[in-house]
Design an enzyme around this catalytic site. Structure first.
Site, short mmCIF file in Angstrom:
data_model
loop_
_atom_site.label_atom_id
_atom_site.label_comp_id
_atom_site.label_asym_id
_atom_site.label_seq_id
_atom_site.Cartn_x
_atom_site.Cartn_y
_atom_site.Cartn_z
N GLY A 1 1.08 -1.18 -0.32
CA GLY A 1 0.23 -0.50 0.49
C GLY A 1 0.78 1.48 0.38
O GLY A 1 1.74 1.68 0.26
N GLY B 1 0.37 5.31 1.31
CA GLY B 1 -0.54 6.18 1.51
C GLY B 1 -0.18 7.66 1.78
O GLY B 1 1.28 7.91 1.17
N ASP C 1 -8.16 12.99 9.00
CA ASP C 1 -8.15 12.06 7.21
C ASP C 1 -9.09 10.95 7.37
O ASP C 1 -8.28 9.76 7.49
CB ASP C 1 -6.41 11.60 7.01
#
Ligand SMILES: *[C@@H]1O[C@H](CO)[C@@H](O)[C@H](O)[C@H]1NC(C)=O
Ligand SMILES: *[C@@H]1O[C@H](CO)[C@@H](O)[C@H](O)[C@H]1NC(C)=O
Ligand SMILES: *[C@@H]1O[C@H](CO)[C@@H](O)[C@H](O)[C@H]1NC(C)=O
Ligand SMILES: *[C@@H]1O[C@H](CO)[C@@H](O)[C@H](O)[C@H]1NC(C)=O
Ligand SMILES: *[C@@H]1O[C@H](CO)[C@@H](O)[C@H](O)[C@H]1NC(C)=O
Length: 784
Positions: free
Chosen positions: A506, A508, A623
């Protein structure tokens, strides 16, 4: 049998003439209303489909009409709202439509056009197509009851019954009975993963080697049994049956108390249903028979739920709802004329869910107590003679267990009428747990504080001694998964863990995430490499360390360790094997069923409720988006990435300054000169909730221009009462859809004060409070 039928026919006519139609062939255009023609009867008059009374309103379902005690065996749309007496049911070519003041919805949604329907004498309500083939039947959608010849067939995904809330409220309750794909029949509390968490199972048939397509069946003689997937083999008899087949009626039900039972009814004698068999004799067996912070004690045939010391019933009228900390003590502690201190209570002979966030190896019970006293987060610990397991609040699945040697150690507030102490910190926010801890910090410069400080230092020192002992005893990795206080790693350890950052899983805003394995334990971890090593990265790192290291909740991702090596900053998290919520929502092949998605939404809300109101330091995430919600192996959502959140001191409301969340999810006040509060998270949660409902991104420019912004679209369709148009052909309850959308619209109100708290959001999602009609998210004032 003839006698029974005649008797029932007569009975039906004399008692229900005018209210029910004896019409086993129901044609399109037939209608029912709660007060006049309220149901369609089966040929014998035994079963009826239609309205039945529940509380102050009416629900739609199938009930046994041929006996005085009209027993409900199936409910359409069980979690929808009740309707008033001016509602009506209409049989249309799409299925059965319910018309009420809340609008029209299909309570039976046929897969193809239908021509006729029948209420059969078996208790099965069926819909036929034009060539008289069955295209839908209630027997395939059981709620909490099985009737004879109604199998519960596992299939690949498994199938389950869910208990009702209470004997009189047929909406979904807290227990489930799953006929699993592996052939095992298992009971769990509803809030645990599908086929998941054997530690939560409280009943099992232990037929887990039987393979797929095993079915649970009730015979006409009251025998409850499992049939093999091949259909020829009798796998297991749960109850022996052999009961009279004439003049008696049988059913099996998972009751609101979590136990499933076979009942019989004597049609001649009438009277009550009698229990022929039950899955357990001990009503404390179901995990969660008593609510949070209370434990179950058997009182003959009944149970008693006892609050932990220092706790009181959430609702004295229903003691199974659990307990909360005695608020009066907290209030007194807030007043400046009192000093409050903490002690550890001991509670033996009880058993609890054991989900520690930290396990220590103290030298004895007293050390365990001190460790808990010295830890802000510790509300309770379980000491078993060797280890001291600090528990996450709330404590659940408690019951008396005389055979255990484990002792629950519980932090309790005690008051003393010491002279007023000067307060350095005045807590403004009203919070249940943890707020008193601030007070303790606040008075830490007084004599009392000084003593506490000494204790803390002592405990810290002891902690270190234990940590040292652990390391030397077990040589590194072996115990890391028990002790989840973030531990430091050398950069070389991390390289080894991730096989030199081999597998990226991943990426981010703050860094890249790699898959890793810890040493011999073979436990998977996710390692996040923070790439921006500017000053901001430093601050982010330290914030994240401090914040995550002190949060412990089942819907938050756990931080296991970290590495700080010059400019190299890395975080080691528990590994979430099912990716992020974004993968699930926006990948059509992975789309989950509506009910599962709603479960996920509630769990996410619980995580945020903890961050906002229940942990020792209020945390604003700042967030929130589906990419920051990860899914574990049981598809349980866990919130991650607190990199953007900041600690909020009790007197501060303006935080998160200089940071913006992700476009499409940020609250409008970011762009105005007004303080940013927890309500920014509520806003982002609202957007995510709408994404969960409609399985699409809030902003999607690949769509036609007037459909690109989901939240605008949703309000438009909500206002015009056409929400269903937005969900395509997905099968869901229209009333539930409307409820959830209303919650979403309240969350995304422009005006922060109009948005509900996370606590309110959760209550609304759980369906325990009414939801008023929300105004347009964009208010007149804010558009000027
Ligand atoms: C049921 O009713 C439909 C429509 O009125 C009719 O076509 C059909 O033949 C009937 N079926 C039976 C079994 O009576
Ligand atoms: C009930 O339904 C029957 C058959 O559809 C109809 O003839 C009758 O008038 C209805 N009764 C009332 C009170 O609406
Ligand atoms: C139906 O009944 C409800 C509550 O009794 C009432 O508020 C509503 O106005 C009624 N609707 C109609 C169309 O009569
Ligand atoms: C189970 O049922 C499914 C669907 O009917 C079928 O495809 C499958 O072959 C069955 N499996 C076994 C082992 O019988
Ligand atoms: C279950 O009971 C039935 C009827 O009494 C009997 O025929 C069958 O053999 C039993 N099956 C098992 C697995 O014991």
């Amino acid at each position: 049998m003839a006698f029974v039928v005649c008797y029932l026919l007569a009975f039906a006519f004399f008692n229900y003439a005018g209210a029910q139609q004896l019409q086993s062939n129901i044609s399109r255009g037939s209608a029912l209303t709660p007060t006049t023609n309220s149901s369609w009867l089966s040929r014998s008059g035994m079963y009826a489909f239609g309205f039945y009374k529940q509380g102050n309103g009416f629900a739609v379902g199938i009930f046994i009409a041929g006996i005085p005690e009209k027993t409900v065996v199936w409910t359409a749309n069980r979690d929808g709202r009740l309707v008033s007496d001016n509602a009506s049911l209409l049989f249309t070519s799409d299925g059965i439509a319910l018309q009420s003041t809340q609008g029209q919805s299909l309570v039976v949604d046929a897969p193809v056009l239908v021509s006729s329907a029948s209420m059969l004498d078996s208790g099965n309500f069926v819909l036929y197509n034009a060539s008289r083939a069955i295209v839908w039947q209630s027997f395939e959608y059981p709620t909490d009851t099985l009737l004879p010849n109604q199998p519960l067939i596992a299939g690949i995904a498994g199938k389950e019954l869910v208990s009702a809330k209470s004997e009189t409220d047929h909406s979904s309750g807290t227990f489930r009975l799953a006929m699993q794909g592996d052939g095992n029949l298992v009971q769990y509390p509803v809030d645990t993963g599908p086929d998941g968490g054997t530690q939560y199972a409280y009943y099992a048939s232990n037929t887990f080697t039987a393979g797929p397509n095993v079915s649970l069946n009730l015979g006409v003689d009251g025998r409850l049994f499992l049939l093999n997937g091949t259909g020829d083999g009798n796998l297991l008899n749960l109850s022996l049956g052999g009961l009279p087949t004439q003049g008696r009626s049988y059913l099996m039900r998972i009751d609101a108390d979590g136990i499933f039972r076979v009942y019989s009814y004597d049609l001649k004698q009438k009277g009550n249903w009698s229990t022929e068999w039950s899955s357990s004799q001990d009503r404390c067996d179901p995990q969660g028979a008593c609510g949070y912070n209370s434990y179950c004690v058997t009182m003959g045939a009944a149970i008693d739920c006892i609050c932990l010391p220092g706790f009181e019933y959430v609702n004295a009228g229903d003691q199974t709802l659990g307990c909360e900390r005695n608020s009066s003590v907290g209030d007194v502690c807030k007043s400046k004329n009192w000093n409050c201190n903490y002690t550890m209570q001991e509670l033996g002979s009880t058993k609890w869910e054991d989900e520690p966030y930290m396990v220590l190896k103290p030298s004895g019970k007293e050390d365990c107590k001190q460790a808990c006293l010295g830890d802000f987060n510790c509300q309770a610990a379980v000491f078993d003679g060797l280890s001291c397991s600090k528990q996450r609040p709330p404590l659940r699945y408690g019951r008396r267990d005389e055979s255990t040697s484990k002792i629950l150690l519980l932090k309790e507030v005690v008051m003393s009428s010491a002279p007023p102490a000067p307060r350095a910190v005045v807590p403004k926010r009203s919070r249940k747990n943890g707020r008193n801890l601030f007070l303790i910090v606040g008075v830490s410069f007084t004599a009392l504080g000084f003593i506490l400080l000494v204790i803390s230092v002592t405990v810290l020192w002891k902690n270190n001694v234990w940590a040292y002992k652990r390391m030397s005893e077990v040589n590194g990795d072996a115990e890391w998964n028990e002790d989840v206080t973030p531990r430091p790693y050398a950069y070389e350890d991390i390289e080894k863990m991730t096989n030199n950052f081999n597998e990226e899983v991943g990426r981010g805003a703050s860094g890249t995430v790699y898959k890793g394995v810890i040493g011999n334990s073979q436990k998977l971890v996710a390692v996040k490499r923070l790439e921006k090593v500017a000053a901001e990265g430093d601050r982010e790192f330290q914030t994240e360390m401090r914040v995550i290291g002190r949060t412990h909740h089942r819907n938050l991702v756990r931080l296991l360790g970290y590495c700080l090596d010059g400019p190299k900053k890395l975080l080691v998290y528990e590994y979430m094997s099912n990716g992020s919520l974004a993968d699930i929502l926006f990948t059509p092949e992975r789309k989950l069923h509506w009910e599962e998605r709603m479960g996920i939404a509630r769990k996410i809300a619980r995580g945020f409720l903890y961050l906002h109101e229940e942990c020792d330091t209020q945390i604003i995430h700042c967030d929130i988006k589906p990419q920051n919600i990860l899914m574990d192996e049981y598809m349980c959502p866990k919130i991650t990435d607190f990199g953007l959140s900041k600690l909020l001191q009790p007197d501060e409301t303006q935080i998160c300054t200089g940071i913006r969340g992700t476009k499409g999810y940020v609250a409008p006040e970011w762009h105005r000169k007004i303080p940013v509060t927890v309500k920014v998270d509520v806003y982002s949660f609202g957007i995510v909730l709408l994404e969960i409902v409609f399985c699409r991104r809030n902003v999607d420019w690949s769509l036609p221009h007037d459909e690109a912004i989901l939240d605008e679209l949703v309000y438009h369709y909500f206002e015009s009462g056409e929400l269903r148009k937005l969900v395509g052909d997905e099968d869901m309850d229209s009333r539930q859809l409307e409820r959830v959308v209303k919650v979403g619209i309240w969350c995304i109100q422009d005006e922060p004060s109009l948005r509900p708290s996370m606590k309110k959001v959760l209550l609304m999602l759980e369906g325990t409070v009414e939801i008023p009609v929300p105004p347009s998210p964009v208010s007149f004032l804010s558009t000027i």
